[in-house]
Scaffold this motif. Structure first.
Motif: not given
Ligand code: UT7
Length: 324
Positions: A49-52, A86
């Protein structure tokens, strides 16, 4: 003498989370058997979820630089092919530049959806051949999982996340087919097909990122015809025949498209790098991922003729021939 853009390094990154086909059976009227037989896909990676996109691109870039034996300061330009940035701006490429602590050179994104890496490679080649840059990082990176409609079984089972990168360097060459580097480029697009594959949102329309919509079957038919045509044209431009090909490294959308294209070109499947079973369709990341996996496995070696070919939303399609 001619300047050629020679491949010096390749690398990739795949997020940790692997999603097997069976996971979709829990929420959708689908089956592992349908997905395997219609697309060849068995599993795909999804970003955390927090990976771009830029984080994945940055790791792939560092791996490609390590493979080339170059430092970030050796690089003049960063080009990222992506449809899942992003932010709306700045470009993912400038974020990668920052991640690599590069404060010089230039960086920009290319948006040609699944054909993005081929278009980025063509741009990088043109910049090198025209003397505007000597060493370029060319990256394909996507978090397609963020734009999937997980209630649409016809699309959400097909795509995955990941990143791949190449380092190109300009080298003086003889100007014939024995040269290493990019030997030819063939690019096309036709916006009359814009409704065949698109995302139903964006900055100037809904103000939201939107979800992927696709007319899979008509696109399938366009893909086989256009991919074999562009690959053959690129080979012609390079003054090479299909019998000279060591590896076709296709966009990995569907094993049946990959097989159909190879068959139309008269190239046997044992000369095709296939990763679709493990990665799914990672859009602009699929070709550099396949190049990196192909090199790591020992299949792709220096001096070989590699034909990359891809098609995606737009429609946009093309092919680049490289002597590795
Ligand atoms: O990366 C950019 C380029 N992308 C592509 O080139 C993708 C091109 N298209 C394809 O790869 C294929 O068209 C698909 C894999 C998307 C679909 O395969 P197909 O053989 O063209 O199937 P279809 O779309 O004709 O659908 C056949 C049936 C339909 O049911 P009906 O209408 O025959 O009752 C679909 O509703 O399969 C159904 N279906 C599914 N069934 C189970 C569609 N998705 C699924 C699913 N599970 N996930």
């Amino acid at each position: 003498m001619t300047t050629r853009a020679v491949v010096r390094g390749v690398g990739h990154y795949l997020p940790e989370r692997i999603v097997e086909n069976a996971e979709f059976e829990k929420t959708l009227d689908t089956s592992d058997e349908w997905i395997r037989t219609r697309s060849g896909i068995e599993r795909r990676h999804f970003a955390a979820d927090d990976q771009t996109t830029s984080q994945m691109a940055g790791i792939a870039a560092k791996n490609a630089l390590a493979d080339a034996g170059f430092d970030p300061t050796d690089i003049d330009a960063v080009i990222v092919a992506t449809s899942t940035p992003d932010l709306t701006f700045p470009s993912v490429a400038t974020m990668v530049q920052s991640e690599l602590a590069m404060q010089s050179g230039f960086a920009f994104d290319v948006q040609a959806v699944c054909a993005g890496f081929v278009f980025a490679l063509a741009n990088a080649n043109a910049l090198i051949v025209s003397g505007q840059a000597r060493r370029i990082l060319v990256i394909g990176a996507e978090t397609f999982s963020r734009i999937l409609d997980f209630e649409d079984r016809a699309t959400c089972v097909l795509f995955g996340d990941g990143a791949g990168a190449l380092v190109l360097e300009g080298c003086e060459s003889d100007g014939d087919t024995t040269d290493r580097g990019v030997l030819s480029v063939d690019l096309h697009s036709d916006g009359s097909y814009r409704d065949m594959l698109y995302v139903d949102g964006g900055v100037s329309t809904t103000g939201e990122a939107g979800k992927v919509r696709m007319q899979g079957n008509p696109l399938f038919r366009q893909a086989v015809a256009k991919l074999s045509q562009t690959a053959e044209t690129a080979l012609d431009k390079a003054k090479l025949a299909t019998t000279d090909v060591d590896w076709i490294v296709p966009h990995q959308a569907n094993i049946r498209i990959i097989q159909g294209t190879a068959k139309k070109m008269g190239v046997p499947m044992d000369k095709v790098i296939v990763t679709v079973q493990d990665h799914g369709n990672t859009s602009a990341a699929s070709i550099p991922l396949a190049l990196s996996v192909g090199k790591q496995s020992g299949k792709i070696r220096e001096g070989q003729i590699i034909v990359t070919e891809a098609i995606g939303g737009g429609l946009a399609w093309g092919s680049v021939v490289i002597r590795w």
